[in-house]
Design a protein around this motif. Structure first.
Motif, PDB file in Angstrom:
ATOM      1  N   SER A 224       0.865  -1.186   0.000  1.00 42.03           N
ATOM      2  CA  SER A 224       0.000   0.000   0.000  1.00 42.03           C
ATOM      3  C   SER A 224       0.901   1.235   0.000  1.00 42.03           C
ATOM      4  O   SER A 224       1.244   1.773   1.063  1.00 42.03           O
ATOM      5  CB  SER A 224      -0.920   0.010   1.225  1.00 42.03           C
ATOM      6  OG  SER A 224      -1.789  -1.104   1.222  1.00 42.03           O
ATOM      7  N   PRO A 225       1.329   1.670  -1.180  1.00 46.09           N
ATOM      8  CA  PRO A 225       2.308   2.761  -1.240  1.00 46.09           C
ATOM      9  C   PRO A 225       1.691   4.107  -0.858  1.00 46.09           C
ATOM     10  O   PRO A 225       0.473   4.305  -0.956  1.00 46.09           O
ATOM     11  CB  PRO A 225       2.734   2.761  -2.713  1.00 46.09           C
ATOM     12  CG  PRO A 225       1.554   2.203  -3.443  1.00 46.09           C
ATOM     13  CD  PRO A 225       0.959   1.180  -2.524  1.00 46.09           C
ATOM     14  N   PRO A 226       2.510   5.041  -0.425  1.00 47.35           N
ATOM     15  CA  PRO A 226       2.012   6.385  -0.114  1.00 47.35           C
ATOM     16  C   PRO A 226       1.503   7.082  -1.371  1.00 47.35           C
ATOM     17  O   PRO A 226       1.936   6.775  -2.485  1.00 47.35           O
ATOM     18  CB  PRO A 226       3.249   7.108   0.436  1.00 47.35           C
ATOM     19  CG  PRO A 226       4.263   6.052   0.689  1.00 47.35           C
ATOM     20  CD  PRO A 226       3.948   4.908  -0.190  1.00 47.35           C
ATOM     21  N   THR A 227       0.601   8.015  -1.178  1.00 50.78           N
ATOM     22  CA  THR A 227       0.129   8.833  -2.309  1.00 50.78           C
ATOM     23  C   THR A 227       0.906  10.142  -2.386  1.00 50.78           C
ATOM     24  O   THR A 227       0.750  10.893  -3.354  1.00 50.78           O
ATOM     25  CB  THR A 227      -1.369   9.151  -2.165  1.00 50.78           C
ATOM     26  OG1 THR A 227      -1.578   9.886  -0.941  1.00 50.78           O
ATOM     27  CG2 THR A 227      -2.194   7.870  -2.148  1.00 50.78           C
ATOM     28  N   ALA A 228       1.735  10.428  -1.392  1.00 50.94           N
ATOM     29  CA  ALA A 228       2.571  11.632  -1.398  1.00 50.94           C
ATOM     30  C   ALA A 228       3.890  11.307  -0.719  1.00 50.94           C
ATOM     31  O   ALA A 228       3.924  10.590   0.282  1.00 50.94           O
ATOM     32  CB  ALA A 228       1.875  12.778  -0.676  1.00 50.94           C
ATOM     33  N   LEU A 229       4.981  11.833  -1.271  1.00 50.12           N
ATOM     34  CA  LEU A 229       6.293  11.667  -0.668  1.00 50.12           C
ATOM     35  C   LEU A 229       6.851  13.050  -0.316  1.00 50.12           C
ATOM     36  O   LEU A 229       6.954  13.931  -1.171  1.00 50.12           O
ATOM     37  CB  LEU A 229       7.252  10.943  -1.624  1.00 50.12           C
ATOM     38  CG  LEU A 229       6.953   9.457  -1.876  1.00 50.12           C
ATOM     39  CD1 LEU A 229       7.995   8.851  -2.800  1.00 50.12           C
ATOM     40  CD2 LEU A 229       6.885   8.676  -0.565  1.00 50.12           C
ATOM     41  N   VAL A 230       7.187  13.201   0.960  1.00 45.11           N
ATOM     42  CA  VAL A 230       7.751  14.452   1.481  1.00 45.11           C
ATOM     43  C   VAL A 230       9.263  14.272   1.567  1.00 45.11           C
ATOM     44  O   VAL A 230       9.750  13.334   2.201  1.00 45.11           O
ATOM     45  CB  VAL A 230       7.175  14.761   2.872  1.00 45.11           C
ATOM     46  CG1 VAL A 230       7.841  16.000   3.463  1.00 45.11           C
ATOM     47  CG2 VAL A 230       5.666  14.944   2.786  1.00 45.11           C
ATOM     48  N   CYS A 231      10.011  15.167   0.932  1.00 45.18           N
ATOM     49  CA  CYS A 231      11.476  15.053   0.873  1.00 45.18           C
ATOM     50  C   CYS A 231      12.135  16.138   1.718  1.00 45.18           C
ATOM     51  O   CYS A 231      11.686  17.283   1.729  1.00 45.18           O
ATOM     52  CB  CYS A 231      11.961  15.170  -0.576  1.00 45.18           C
ATOM     53  SG  CYS A 231      11.193  13.966  -1.687  1.00 45.18           S
ATOM     54  N   ASP A 232      13.227  15.781   2.381  1.00 48.04           N
ATOM     55  CA  ASP A 232      13.953  16.722   3.231  1.00 48.04           C
ATOM     56  C   ASP A 232      14.774  17.729   2.436  1.00 48.04           C
ATOM     57  O   ASP A 232      15.304  18.673   3.018  1.00 48.04           O
ATOM     58  CB  ASP A 232      14.902  15.965   4.163  1.00 48.04           C
ATOM     59  CG  ASP A 232      14.238  15.560   5.468  1.00 48.04           C
ATOM     60  OD1 ASP A 232      13.119  16.028   5.748  1.00 48.04           O
ATOM     61  OD2 ASP A 232      14.849  14.768   6.225  1.00 48.04           O
TER      62      ASP A 232
END
Length: 331
Positions: A224-232
């Motif tokens: 169940s992959p994320p629908t958004a990826l937050v990058c540093d």
């Protein structure tokens, strides 16, 4: 020069030392400066600094010379230093190198102070006694600091994604043990955790594109992959774009992506990257101002600079909601 200007040597000294106001008329000061220009006079800075017991030089310590962010920090620091007759030397010290070793045989004789950007406070252990200001570092540490309100920036990103309807969020975090990245991770976890029905998964990566691609791939290959990826970091986001495209995923149709810093890369990516703009030049400028105050015997207060959420085309509603919106609109 005094003879050519028709004044005393003490008058020349006062004018060229910038201490003539209230003692000498403006007309006389102008005459002295004009004579100096005509004779091609240049002050001997080395002799002056030796007499004053100062080098008029500050060392800026950064983790990298290749990251655009630190170039902007240097621009801001050098601008303020130049206005006050100081020079800036830049010394790279990688994140994982331990305590910094001085590039000078006798650092106290070569530099007056240190600005250290995005490094742990104990990095400067060899320079104990040298006036220093930490940039983008733990405000609870010793001495004055100038940092970014990175927690607020990460909360703004979380609020933006949650407002779009994302509930399964991934964090592609920087594998760097620094206060700034720990603060970002804590703020994101708190903001996402405060909303019922959300999940937050994390993968850590060095700050370069190939490693970020692999870390993002591990999250996108979950059942169940994320629908958004937050990058540093914006550079990490570039790796996320590669991971998405390698899997045939559209940004933002199938996956929303955010960065942090807003370096030039953010608008070179396609689609342009939603990110938090950090005023790197202002960080350098205010850090230098604080250090100069410290060198003059003052006690500068620590301060925190706000970031700005830049909403661009890399974020949208998650794909289940996108389908529902299309159906409602008869598309």
């Amino acid at each position: 020069m005094a003879q050519a200007a028709g004044v005393s040597q003490s008058t020349v000294s006062l004018v060229l030392g910038g201490k003539w106001a209230g003692r000498i008329s403006p007309a006389t000061a102008d005459a002295v400066r004009a004579t100096a220009a005509r004779l091609g006079y240049r002050p001997n800075l080395a002799a002056r600094n030796l007499r004053l017991g100062t080098t008029r030089t500050v060392m800026l310590v950064v983790p990298s010379l290749t990251a655009p962010f630190f170039g902007d920090v240097h621009i801001g620091a050098a601008r303020v230093a130049g206005r006050h007759g100081f020079g800036v030397v830049v010394y790279p010290w990688p994140d994982d190198a331990g305590p910094a070793g001085s590039p000078f045989a006798a650092p106290h004789e070569a530099i007056d102070g240190i600005l250290a950007s995005s490094l742990a406070a104990d990095v400067l252990s060899e320079f104990r006694g040298t006036p220093s200001v930490m940039l983008d570092s733990d405000p609870a540490g010793p001495g004055p600091t100038v940092d970014f309100a990175v927690g607020d920036g990460m909360r703004a990103i979380a609020g933006h994604l949650l407002g779009l309807g994302h509930r399964d969020i991934g964090h592609v975090s920087a594998a760097v043990d620094q206060w700034t990245f720990r603060a970002r991770a804590e703020a994101l976890a708190d903001a996402v955790g405060a909303v019922p029905g959300t999940t937050l998964v994390r993968a850590s990566t060095p700050i370069h594109v190939a490693s970020a691609k692999d870390a993002a791939g591990a999250l996108l290959d979950r059942p169940s992959p994320p629908t958004a990826l937050v990058c540093d970091d914006d550079l990490i986001a570039a790796g996320v774009y590669k991971a998405a495209r390698a899997r045939g995923l559209d940004v933002p149709g199938d996956l929303s992506v955010t960065g942090f810093d807003d370096v030039l890369l953010a608008t070179a990516l396609e689609p342009e990257l939603t990110t938090v703009r950090l005023p790197a030049e202002e960080l350098g400028a205010q850090g230098m101002a604080a250090l100069l105050e410290l060198l003059e015997g003052g006690t500068p207060e620590s301060r925190s600079l706000p970031g700005e959420l830049m909403i661009r085309a890399s974020t949208g509603v998650p794909f289940p909601l996108r389908g529902a919106v299309s159906a409602r609109n008869g598309e």
